[in-house]
Design an enzyme around this catalytic site. Structure first.
Site, PDB file in Angstrom:
ATOM      1  N   GLY A 164       0.802  -1.219   0.000  1.00  0.00           N
ATOM      2  CA  GLY A 164       0.000   0.000   0.000  1.00  0.00           C
ATOM      3  C   GLY A 164       0.836   1.270   0.000  1.00  0.00           C
ATOM      4  NE  ARG A 296      -3.966  -8.660  -2.569  1.00  0.00           N
ATOM      5  CZ  ARG A 296      -3.927  -7.620  -3.389  1.00  0.00           C
ATOM      6  NH1 ARG A 296      -4.779  -7.554  -4.414  1.00  0.00           N
ATOM      7  NH2 ARG A 296      -3.057  -6.659  -3.251  1.00  0.00           N
TER       8      ARG A 296
HETATM    9  P1  ADP Z   1       3.506  -1.438  -2.371  1.00  0.00           P
HETATM   10  O1  ADP Z   1       3.630  -2.921  -2.153  1.00  0.00           O
HETATM   11  O2  ADP Z   1       3.701  -0.657  -1.113  1.00  0.00           O
HETATM   12  O3  ADP Z   1       2.266  -1.057  -3.131  1.00  0.00           O
HETATM   13  P2  ADP Z   1       5.167  -1.466  -4.748  1.00  0.00           P
HETATM   14  O4  ADP Z   1       6.500  -2.067  -4.671  1.00  0.00           O
HETATM   15  O5  ADP Z   1       4.080  -2.277  -5.383  1.00  0.00           O
HETATM   16  O6  ADP Z   1       4.743  -1.023  -3.271  1.00  0.00           O
HETATM   17  O7  ADP Z   1       5.246  -0.049  -5.456  1.00  0.00           O
HETATM   18  C1  ADP Z   1       4.138   0.813  -5.481  1.00  0.00           C
HETATM   19  C2  ADP Z   1       4.300   1.854  -6.573  1.00  0.00           C
HETATM   20  O8  ADP Z   1       5.498   2.620  -6.353  1.00  0.00           O
HETATM   21  C3  ADP Z   1       4.456   1.304  -7.976  1.00  0.00           C
HETATM   22  O9  ADP Z   1       3.216   1.065  -8.579  1.00  0.00           O
HETATM   23  C4  ADP Z   1       5.228   2.412  -8.663  1.00  0.00           C
HETATM   24  O10 ADP Z   1       4.358   3.440  -9.035  1.00  0.00           O
HETATM   25  C5  ADP Z   1       6.131   2.953  -7.569  1.00  0.00           C
HETATM   26  N1  ADP Z   1       7.479   2.328  -7.606  1.00  0.00           N
HETATM   27  C6  ADP Z   1       7.825   1.146  -7.072  1.00  0.00           C
HETATM   28  N2  ADP Z   1       9.124   0.862  -7.299  1.00  0.00           N
HETATM   29  C7  ADP Z   1       9.622   1.900  -7.996  1.00  0.00           C
HETATM   30  C8  ADP Z   1      10.921   2.220  -8.530  1.00  0.00           C
HETATM   31  N3  ADP Z   1      11.970   1.412  -8.380  1.00  0.00           N
HETATM   32  N4  ADP Z   1      11.057   3.380  -9.202  1.00  0.00           N
HETATM   33  C9  ADP Z   1      10.008   4.234  -9.350  1.00  0.00           C
HETATM   34  N5  ADP Z   1       8.787   3.990  -8.876  1.00  0.00           N
HETATM   35  C10 ADP Z   1       8.576   2.848  -8.192  1.00  0.00           C
END
Ligand code: ADP
Length: 642
Positions: A164, A296
């Site tokens: 999140g 999920r």
């Molecule tokens: P969470 O599990 O907290 O949702 P994520 O790893 O899925 O976190 O990342 C959430 C969002 O953050 C991604 O959809 C993207 O927009 C941004 N993000 C994640 N990693 C990167 C990265 N290495 N560089 C730029 N943006 C990122």
């Protein structure tokens, strides 16, 4: 196939699962909390079991009570939906130990993907590209800083246990590293009880493209990709499938990587492999990296269902009950384009604050797929995610599907709570989005334009005034008989107007000194000789005008307005729905401007409410433990000149 299953969830996803069960002849058991006694998912299910209080810990997270409910009702399997217990491996084990089937992956597969660092290591091994970075166990700040240097700034610090968007910090240069690290760690410790982080290269102009996978425990297929780049603070707003500009070659490579990822952990059921994609220069075969796997069904699964024709919930039940994969990769094809918009009860101009309220009027267009757990008359409570519905459209091309989404949003009618509808409509009209030019920064860059609260058109307000006078009501004889000439002042929460009824189907509304000539015939309305697309709806909360920039006028009686005019700095109102944690003053007490009067807990944060001026407390209108709505009066000071 199972003959009965229990759904350990609420809201739209519980309703969504029940829909498929009905079609398949599978009986359903719902569970519910105090806040959901009258909820749609409870009404839809064949049986329902009460769990406890509205806080998730007292109801939807009570694993033992949920398993007991399944046993008591003779359910053979449990569908977890998303959120709550859906990615809790301990729950999966408890379900299985009770001799029931968990409709989803094994506890082992969930654990393998549960921590971002371990998942990345596993994916690297399986030959899936991962974002360059450090995901080792050495958490020494100096070591991490040195790793960041090596990766090259900007970097993204991420909580390994994250979700999140929590515990994530972008750091642009070495100077900011320690601060970023510290705040990411403390947020992670608070939210997940685990302060460990990993460091990634920050991808500039990233796109979020995820691949839907489905496994039977050994083999997996993919059901193509979704683009979820339209995000605000890492929360998805509008999703689509397929991804704009995707080529068959890159799709094949990404799909194969996703399938490999699922097979590497013996994945069973529906899952999603999220990739971050470098969108700065078109899509490239070497320009996507594994971010994480969601073990999920995803909120946005309907866009995949729309373009593939697959019912993913049906597949989940079939595979969980022991059937083989329902299709081979070669059987799966993409048909057209689909969008999903997430309609929320939230106050967009106030910074997207979650809102609550009783939806006095709720009507969806019949030309879109609607996933909802809310019906007209239901209350959005502060206890859960304030989603009202997901609105899904599907068309032969992206342009047509997007146009359908715009129309569907304009035709959606909600009264009784503020919503993000105008924001969603503005997004569907955004030039870059229309061209498929998406990246995760789009919303933030153009936020001011997207949330600019367009004022309702005075001609539409004139129609609202007609509604307040009872002239738009076609269910009674109001519109037909009230034709005697008359002249009235009409008051509402945001203004006043003079209404003159001129004859059957004709009236004049004078608003801010401007006259608007209104004519009507049946449900057709003209203002100053222009035919309007508006719909006027009377409901318990007032009168709403839909079809364009929608708004609601709340009738005021003249006495109430005079009393309200005095309410300046004397009243402290609750700025948002929440729980009164504590009250720090009592009647008769002298306070100074800035003194803390009460503490409100909302959205998991505490907010101090302070005195707007010096004065004497006249009345304390709330007590610790009270659940209050936005705008509820909490403390009243004595009048200044009194
Ligand atoms: P969470 O599990 O907290 O949702 P994520 O790893 O899925 O976190 O990342 C959430 C969002 O953050 C991604 O959809 C993207 O927009 C941004 N993000 C994640 N990693 C990167 C990265 N290495 N560089 C730029 N943006 C990122």
């Amino acid at each position: 196939m199972f003959h009965k299953i229990l759904i350990a969830n609420r809201g739209e996803i519980a309703c969504r699962v029940i829909d498929s069960c009905r079609r398949m002849g599978v009986a359903t058991v719902a569970v519910y909390s105090d806040a959901d006694r009258a909820a749609r998912h409870v009404a839809m299910a064949d049986e329902a079991v009460y769990l406890g209080g509205p806080a998730p810990a007292d109801s939807y997270l009570r694993d033992d009570a949920i398993i007991q409910a399944a046993r008591d009702t003779g359910a053979q399997a449990i569908h977890p939906g998303y959120g709550f217990l859906s990615e809790n491996p301990g729950f999966v084990e408890a379900v299985e130990a009770a001799g029931l089937v968990f409709i989803g992956p094994s506890a082992r597969a969930i654990r393998a993907m549960g921590l971002k660092d371990a998942a990345k290591a596993l994916m690297e091994e399986a030959g899936v590209p991962v974002v360059p970075g450090y995901h080792g166990s050495n958490q020494d700040p100096a070591h991490l800083a040195q790793q960041a240097e090596q990766i090259g700034y900007p970097v993204l610090i991420k909580a390994v246990a994250g979700g999140g968007g929590k515990g994530m910090r972008r750091v642009d240069d070495p100077k900011g590293f320690n601060d970023g690290l510290q705040s990411a760690r403390s947020e992670a410790k608070n939210a997940f009880g685990n302060p460990d982080v990993l460091i990634e290269k920050y991808i500039l102009q990233p796109r979020h493209i995820e691949v839907q996978v489905f496994g039977d425990g050994e083999r997996a297929v993919h059901l193509y990709e979704r683009d979820c780049s339209l995000q605000r603070r890492h929360q998805k707003v509008i999703e689509e499938a397929p991804a704009p500009d995707m080529t068959p070659e890159i799709r094949k490579i990404m799909g194969a990587a996703a399938t490999r990822a699922a097979e590497a952990i013996g994945y069973k059921g529906a899952g999603t492999i999220e990739f971050i994609v470098d969108g700065s220069n078109g899509l490239r075969e070497d320009g996507f990296w594994f971010m994480e796997m969601n073990t999920r069904l995803q909120v946005e699964h309907p866009v995949t269902e729309a373009i593939t024709g697959v019912d993913l919930v049906e597949w989940q039940l079939r595979v969980a009950s022991g059937e083989p994969l329902p299709a081979e990769q070669d059987d799966l094809h993409i048909q057209g384009h689909a969008f999903e918009a997430r309609l929320y009860a939230e106050d967009v101009p106030a910074g997207f604050l979650p809102a609550t309220g009783t939806l006095a009027h709720l009507e969806f267009p019949d030309h879109a797929r609607i996933e909802t757990g809310i019906r007209q008359g239901d209350t959005i409570s502060p206890w859960y995610d304030p989603m009202i519905a997901k609105i899904v459209t599907h068309g032969p091309t992206r342009a047509i599907a997007l146009r359908e989404l715009e129309t569907a949003l304009v035709d959606t009618e909600v009264a009784g709570s503020v919503t993000n509808l105008d924001f969603l409509i503005a997004l569907t009209r955004h030039a870059g989005f229309r061209q498929g030019d998406v990246d995760t920064g789009l919303i933030e860059r153009d936020l001011d334009d997207l949330v600019a609260a367009a004022q309702p058109d005075p001609a539409a307000i004139a129609l609202g005034v007609i509604g307040l006078a009872g002239l738009a009501d076609r269910t009674t004889t109001g519109g037909m008989t009230l034709w005697q000439p008359m002249r009235r002042t009409i008051l509402w929460d945001g203004g006043e107007a003079v209404l003159e009824v001129l004859g059957p189907g004709a009236a004049r509304v004078t608003l801010d000194g401007t006259r608007h000539e209104v004519r009507w015939q049946g449900d057709r309305w003209w203002v100053n000789d222009a035919l309007r697309r508006n719909r006027i709806v009377e409901h318990d909360a007032g009168v709403s005008v839909f079809g364009g920039r929608a708004f609601t006028l709340i009738p005021l009686d003249p006495l109430a307005r005079d009393a309200g005019a005095a309410g300046d700095t004397a009243l402290t109102l609750s700025p948002m729905p929440g729980l009164v944690k504590s009250v720090h003053v009592e009647a008769g007490q002298q306070v100074s401007a800035g003194d803390r009067l009460a503490v409100l807990e909302a959205m998991k944060m505490e907010h101090s409410l302070t005195a707007a001026r010096d004065g004497v407390v006249a009345e304390v209108l709330a007590a610790a433990g009270d659940q209050v709505e936005a705008g509820a009066p909490l403390i009243r000071l004595e009048e200044e000149d009194a």
